[in-house]
Design a protein around this motif. Structure first.
Motif, mmCIF file in Angstrom:
data_model
loop_
_atom_site.group_PDB
_atom_site.id
_atom_site.type_symbol
_atom_site.label_atom_id
_atom_site.label_comp_id
_atom_site.label_asym_id
_atom_site.label_seq_id
_atom_site.Cartn_x
_atom_site.Cartn_y
_atom_site.Cartn_z
ATOM 1 N N ARG A 24 -35.653 -116.272 -6.556
ATOM 2 C CA ARG A 24 -36.617 -116.903 -5.643
ATOM 3 C C ARG A 24 -35.982 -116.959 -4.242
ATOM 4 N N PRO A 25 -36.093 -115.880 -3.490
ATOM 5 C CA PRO A 25 -35.416 -115.835 -2.190
ATOM 6 C C PRO A 25 -36.078 -116.744 -1.157
ATOM 7 N N ARG A 26 -35.293 -117.187 -0.197
ATOM 8 C CA ARG A 26 -35.767 -117.965 0.947
ATOM 9 C C ARG A 26 -35.522 -117.158 2.207
ATOM 10 N N TYR A 27 -36.536 -117.119 3.091
ATOM 11 C CA TYR A 27 -36.459 -116.254 4.263
ATOM 12 C C TYR A 27 -36.458 -117.054 5.564
ATOM 13 N N LEU A 28 -36.423 -116.320 6.676
ATOM 14 C CA LEU A 28 -36.356 -116.872 8.031
ATOM 15 C C LEU A 28 -35.165 -117.805 8.186
ATOM 16 N N ARG A 29 -34.043 -117.333 7.686
ATOM 17 C CA ARG A 29 -32.766 -118.002 7.891
ATOM 18 C C ARG A 29 -31.836 -117.035 8.619
ATOM 19 N N ASP A 30 -30.933 -117.553 9.381
ATOM 20 C CA ASP A 30 -29.982 -116.723 10.101
ATOM 21 C C ASP A 30 -28.911 -116.240 9.136
ATOM 22 N N VAL A 31 -29.013 -114.971 8.731
ATOM 23 C CA VAL A 31 -28.030 -114.409 7.811
ATOM 24 C C VAL A 31 -27.172 -113.350 8.520
ATOM 25 N N SER A 32 -26.981 -113.529 9.817
ATOM 26 C CA SER A 32 -26.139 -112.607 10.573
ATOM 27 C C SER A 32 -24.678 -112.716 10.144
ATOM 28 N N LEU A 77 -30.320 -111.249 1.484
ATOM 29 C CA LEU A 77 -31.741 -111.092 1.178
ATOM 30 C C LEU A 77 -32.333 -112.321 0.492
ATOM 31 N N SER A 78 -31.466 -113.203 -0.016
ATOM 32 C CA SER A 78 -31.935 -114.441 -0.643
ATOM 33 C C SER A 78 -31.837 -115.637 0.288
ATOM 34 N N GLY A 79 -31.295 -115.419 1.486
ATOM 35 C CA GLY A 79 -31.161 -116.512 2.440
ATOM 36 C C GLY A 79 -29.930 -117.370 2.223
ATOM 37 N N CYS A 80 -28.938 -116.843 1.517
ATOM 38 C CA CYS A 80 -27.704 -117.603 1.240
ATOM 39 C C CYS A 80 -26.593 -117.107 2.153
ATOM 40 N N ARG A 81 -26.085 -118.007 2.993
ATOM 41 C CA ARG A 81 -25.065 -117.618 3.963
ATOM 42 C C ARG A 81 -23.654 -117.927 3.496
ATOM 43 N N SER A 82 -23.529 -118.721 2.478
ATOM 44 C CA SER A 82 -22.229 -119.057 1.915
ATOM 45 C C SER A 82 -22.398 -119.313 0.422
ATOM 46 N N ILE A 83 -21.273 -119.354 -0.274
ATOM 47 C CA ILE A 83 -21.325 -119.591 -1.717
ATOM 48 C C ILE A 83 -21.971 -120.940 -2.031
#
Length: 353
Positions: free
Chosen positions: A48-56, A334-340
């Motif tokens: 269940r991905p989450r979008y519109l997050r800064d994953v730079s 792609l799932s909106g996860c920037r860290s563990i």
């Protein structure tokens, strides 16, 4: 043709190895139900991905037993790496050191644990212990591992006897002298390999016997092979430092749950009091993401490491690990996860397919 995923390495390795070596590496128990389900179970889980997050910026680093690793993708204990590559476990250890991940050296390695440590002196290494019928041999192994700089003991609990591995029996598998199990022999025997393995796991090792090992080492103790909440609760009661959810790659008792299916039960039982790891069926970066979302601190790879080793030795192991790390990085983004820490159970949806 470039090798771009773990399945490519599997196909290449099968072409390179003899039939008996390949079936030793890939072998499973009885009908192979658990082996197949280890992989299939991941495919039943949806994200269940989450979008519109800064994953730079995506950070894959984490820690296990207080030691930082570059990604939660490490190396499970597997036997006889010299079947896949002449330098055996030395190459595996060097690859792990270069990528800053953990390598669990097998008690059934084709290189002595001191040689593995010397090959990669700066690497994070744990030692797999199958408690032997001979207590003095067990004690010596623990002391040697600690003296050689291994940072944890991974006690494999699911091999009181060997599983029914039909292909090995059909092939009448006999390990060549160059891959005989050096850590189970005296220094004199290592110079002249015996015709057969004479040391075997204890069939009488019990929960209460853990204290004997705890008294002779300062190393953290992790139990590998736990599949139920009952055993997870007993592990807590006996003050171990970690649990490794594993069904031995489907090589022991056939028909037990896939590791990813057993993970949830074990994680719920320990309530965050100790770290939980898993192996079995991890083949893609999204598999890693799913395991972490369900509570694993880290996943470990078994067979894919041997595929990489067969293909290109140390460089093949690094390539397998780098491919999986890159896929995991992409799956996180792609799932909106920037860290563990942002990988949580909310990411998971179970499918009925």
């Amino acid at each position: 043709m470039p090798l771009v995923c773990l399945a490519d390495f599997k196909a290449y390795a099968q072409d390179q190895l003899s039939k008996s070596s390949w079936e030793f590496i890939e072998g499973d128990a009885d009908e192979g139900i658990t082996h197949k389900d280890n992989i299939a179970a991941f495919k039943r889980i949806r994200l269940r991905p989450r979008y519109l997050r800064d994953v730079s910026k995506v950070d894959t680093r984490t820690t296990i037993q207080g030691q930082e690793i570059s990604a939660p993708i490490c190396i499970s204990p597997t036997a006889c790496h010299s079947l896949a590559w002449p330098d055996g476990e030395r190459s595996t250890a060097r690859a792990a050191q270069e990528l800053n991940i953990c390598y669990i050296a097998s008690i059934y390695a084709s290189c002595a644990l001191e040689d593995i440590a010397a090959a990669a002196p700066g690497g994070l290494r744990w030692f797999q212990l199958c408690v032997q019928s001979d207590w003095e041999l067990t004690k010596q192994l623990v002391q040697r591992a600690e003296a050689s700089g291994f940072k944890a003991l991974v006690i494999t609990v699911d091999v009181p006897v060997l599983g029914n591995r039909r292909q090995n029996m059909r092939n009448e598998l006999s390990l060549e002298p160059k891959v005989m199990l050096k850590d189970l022999r005296s220094p004199e025997e290592r110079l002249s390999p015996p015709p057969a393995i004479t040391a075997w796991p204890s069939t009488s090792f019990r929960w209460d016997d853990l204290s004997r090992i705890q008294r002779i080492t300062r190393l953290p103790i992790i139990l590998k092979g736990i599949l139920t909440k009952e055993d997870a609760e007993l592990a807590l009661k006996h003050n171990v430092q970690g649990i490794f959810v594993s069904n031995h790659g489907g090589r022991q008792l056939d028909g037990v749950p896939a590791s990813i299916d057993a993970l949830t039960e074990v994680v719920a039982a320990v309530k965050g009091k100790i770290e939980v790891y898993m192996d079995g069926g991890v083949r893609t970066g999204s598999d890693v993401l799913k395991a972490l979302a369900l509570g694993a601190r880290c996943v470990f790879l078994g067979r894919p490491i041997l595929w990489g080793l067969t293909c290109k030795g140390e460089h093949g192991v690094k390539q397998v690990l780098n491919i999986l790390k890159a896929e995991f990085h992409t799956s996180m983004a792609l799932s909106g996860c920037r860290s563990i820490t942002e990988i949580t159970p909310d990411l998971i949806q179970f499918s009925r397919l």
